[in-house]
Write an enzyme that holds these catalytic residues in place. Structure first.
Site, PDB file in Angstrom:
ATOM      1  N   GLU A 186      -3.699  -6.294  -1.804  1.00 35.89           N
ATOM      2  CA  GLU A 186      -4.171  -5.804  -0.508  1.00 35.89           C
ATOM      3  C   GLU A 186      -3.677  -6.709   0.614  1.00 35.89           C
ATOM      4  OE1 GLU A 186      -8.308  -6.089   1.996  1.00 35.89           O
ATOM      5  OE2 GLU A 186      -8.470  -5.652  -0.150  1.00 35.89           O
ATOM      6  N   LYS A 213     -16.919  -1.316  -1.906  1.00 31.51           N
ATOM      7  CA  LYS A 213     -16.730  -2.751  -1.678  1.00 31.51           C
ATOM      8  C   LYS A 213     -18.037  -3.341  -1.149  1.00 31.51           C
ATOM      9  CE  LYS A 213     -14.410  -5.656   1.783  1.00 31.51           C
ATOM     10  NZ  LYS A 213     -13.367  -5.651   2.833  1.00 31.51           N
TER      11      LYS A 213
END
Length: 206
Positions: free
Chosen positions: A40, A129
């Site tokens: 990411e 998340k």
């Protein structure tokens, strides 16, 4: 496209906050060599779209390339053009989840409360998340999994390290977003590789 096979292979999302485009391929190569294939690039990094483009070009078949700190629908469109396949947000925004899913992205939005979790799942989130995880405890994951739909993937982010991950894993976390304890600006590929090995060991992956 699904996040699950990537997490099954290695449940670590490598967060390269602050990475420079000129170094991103070497850093990613070190991570992939150690089996960390979810990468990411947060959008508050230097020239993040260029880094994402380079990762997509070099590793599209070997890594799941994602963008983090996504906060607007314009950014969703931009990361798709750059080649990202995963969208990660720092907050609960069901509209962003819907925008990402409409463009074929895997969506992993941020949440903190049960209400946010259910709203994001209803919008089509692939995983959740838990952020900032250091503000709570692994017991929160266990409690949430008792009420969320079976199979919900929760990924704590914030404070994840070789020392803290085992407790979150025991509570049922499906994956872990790891930032500063894996990569900090200025780290060499060799240093990142060594940190990756320590994380794999903490997960019992050898």
């Amino acid at each position: 496209m699904s996040l699950a096979p990537w997490l099954d292979a290695c449940p670590i999302v490598a967060i390269l906050r602050g990475v420079q485009p000129e170094e991103v391929e070497a850093i990613a190569s070190a991570l992939i060599h150690e089996g960390l294939n979810i990468i990411e690039v947060p959008l508050n990094s230097p020239r993040p779209l260029e880094s994402i483009r380079r990762l997509h070009s070099a590793f599209a078949e070997r890594a799941l390339v994602g963008a983090g700190t996504v906060t607007t629908e314009d950014e969703v469109a931009a990361i798709v053009r750059a080649g990202a396949k995963l969208m990660v947000t720092p907050h609960c925004d069901p509209d962003l989840v819907r925008a990402a899913r409409a463009r074929g992205l895997i969506a992993c939005p941020g949440f903190m409360t049960p209400a946010e979790a259910f709203a994001l799942l209803a919008a089509g989130a692939d995983a959740l998340k838990l952020f900032p995880a250091e503000a709570v405890s692994p017991a929160v994951v266990k409690a949430l999994l008792a009420v969320l739909p079976r199979g919900t993937a929760i990924l704590p982010v914030g404070g994840m390290s070789a020392e803290t991950i085992p407790a979150w894993k025991a509570a049922g976390a499906a994956g872990f977003g790891v930032g500063s304890s894996l990569y900090a600006p200025g780290d060499s590929p060799a240093a990142v590789g060594a940190k990756a090995r320590a994380l794999r060991s903490a997960l019992g992956l050898g």
